[in-house]
Design a protein around this motif. Structure first.
Motif, PDB file in Angstrom:
ATOM      1  N   VAL A   5     -14.182  23.101  16.439  1.00 20.04           N
ATOM      2  CA  VAL A   5     -14.450  23.372  15.035  1.00 20.04           C
ATOM      3  C   VAL A   5     -14.039  22.149  14.225  1.00 20.04           C
ATOM      4  CG1 VAL A   5     -13.906  24.843  13.083  1.00 20.04           C
ATOM      5  CG2 VAL A   5     -14.052  25.820  15.371  1.00 20.04           C
ATOM      6  N   ALA A   7     -12.834  20.073  11.034  1.00 20.32           N
ATOM      7  CA  ALA A   7     -11.981  20.350   9.879  1.00 20.32           C
ATOM      8  C   ALA A   7     -12.799  20.197   8.608  1.00 20.32           C
ATOM      9  CB  ALA A   7     -10.799  19.391   9.866  1.00 20.32           C
ATOM     10  N   LYS A   8     -12.454  20.979   7.588  1.00 18.77           N
ATOM     11  CA  LYS A   8     -13.148  20.882   6.302  1.00 18.77           C
ATOM     12  C   LYS A   8     -12.367  19.954   5.380  1.00 18.77           C
ATOM     13  CE  LYS A   8     -14.517  24.755   4.415  1.00 18.77           C
ATOM     14  NZ  LYS A   8     -14.672  26.169   4.021  1.00 18.77           N
ATOM     15  N   ASP A  18      -8.353  24.568   3.889  1.00 20.42           N
ATOM     16  CA  ASP A  18      -8.316  25.713   4.796  1.00 20.42           C
ATOM     17  C   ASP A  18      -9.709  26.314   4.900  1.00 20.42           C
ATOM     18  OD1 ASP A  18      -5.604  25.406   5.147  1.00 20.42           O
ATOM     19  OD2 ASP A  18      -5.091  26.840   3.560  1.00 20.42           O
ATOM     20  N   ASP A  19     -10.003  26.933   6.032  1.00 16.39           N
ATOM     21  CA  ASP A  19     -11.334  27.499   6.257  1.00 16.39           C
ATOM     22  C   ASP A  19     -11.691  28.597   5.262  1.00 16.39           C
ATOM     23  OD1 ASP A  19     -11.861  25.809   8.350  1.00 16.39           O
ATOM     24  OD2 ASP A  19     -11.094  27.190   9.872  1.00 16.39           O
ATOM     25  N   ASP A  20     -10.694  29.357   4.790  1.00 17.01           N
ATOM     26  CA  ASP A  20     -10.985  30.458   3.881  1.00 17.01           C
ATOM     27  C   ASP A  20     -10.764  30.108   2.411  1.00 17.01           C
ATOM     28  OD1 ASP A  20      -8.266  30.198   4.181  1.00 17.01           O
ATOM     29  OD2 ASP A  20      -7.861  32.343   4.238  1.00 17.01           O
ATOM     30  N   SER A  33     -19.199  27.350   0.775  1.00 12.87           N
ATOM     31  CA  SER A  33     -18.880  28.323   1.813  1.00 12.87           C
ATOM     32  C   SER A  33     -19.764  28.093   3.027  1.00 12.87           C
ATOM     33  CB  SER A  33     -19.076  29.741   1.279  1.00 12.87           C
ATOM     34  OG  SER A  33     -20.405  29.911   0.851  1.00 12.87           O
ATOM     35  N   SER A  36     -18.567  22.940   7.615  1.00 13.94           N
ATOM     36  CA  SER A  36     -17.598  21.962   7.142  1.00 13.94           C
ATOM     37  C   SER A  36     -18.244  21.033   6.129  1.00 13.94           C
ATOM     38  CB  SER A  36     -17.048  21.167   8.321  1.00 13.94           C
ATOM     39  OG  SER A  36     -18.095  20.479   8.957  1.00 13.94           O
TER      40      SER A  36
END
Length: 195
Positions: A5, A7-8, A18-20, A33, A36
């Motif tokens: 995965v 990173a964003k 953070d992902d959320d 949303s 990434s």
């Protein structure tokens, strides 16, 4: 073998997200949303002093008395309110006290009604700058304080128009603002000094 995965990163300032997350904790930019975000350029938009979106305000916009963009902390909101209240009181004294004085004097001396209305109109013109200035600036600081609590400006205006401005002012004076940046600007606590 598992799927890696990515990173964003914020597309404006380059901070890891953070992902959320809905907003970047560093600059307040709304996060796209799903998936990434691309790695940002070396120079962030924030370092150039540009605005980071339609609602995001710079330090100068936030500290300005003459717009509704940005955020105000509790202390600045209370101090600015304490400055604006006497201005509104002066306007009210000029208007109501002057009108009652001249109407009483005119009634006792038997003056012409046109002269009385002319004097009342002049008093209104004298009081209007005080009343309008305090009303407009009071609305601006209430909207900015609402922004610090992540409340849209239109909600603050509607609540005020519905006659609940006193209760709104009490709430805005005591409620703790968002920590860190939000969609309206950086945390106003990081700007010490001016009112």
């Amino acid at each position: 073998m598992g799927v890696k995965v990515l990173a964003k990163f914020c597309k404006k300032c380059g901070s890891k997200i953070d992902d959320d997350a809905v907003f970047c904790v560093n600059c307040g930019t709304k996060v796209v949303s799903g998936g990434s975000l691309p790695a940002p350029s070396a120079v962030s938009a924030n370092s150039k002093g540009t605005s980071l979106g339609p609602d995001y305000a710079t330090k100068d916009e936030s500290l300005s008395w003459w717009n509704w963009r940005g955020r105000l902390n509790r202390q600045r909101f209370i101090l600015r309110s304490l400055i604006l209240v006497p201005i509104a009181i002066v306007g009210g004294i000029i208007l109501s006290g002057g009108i009652s004085f001249f109407v009483t004097t005119a009634a006792m001396s038997g003056q012409d009604e046109d002269a009385v209305f002319g004097i009342m109109f002049l008093l209104l013109l004298c009081a209007l700058p005080f009343i309008l200035t305090s009303a407009v600036l009071g609305t601006f600081i209430s909207i900015k304080r609402g922004h610090d609590l992540n409340i849209p400006g239109w909600v603050v205006v509607i609540v005020s128009l519905l006659g609940a401005s006193f209760f709104l002012s009490i709430y805005l004076s005591v409620a703790k603002g968002n920590e860190g940046p939000n969609q309206y600007g950086d945390n106003p606590l990081k700007w010490p000094g001016s009112i």
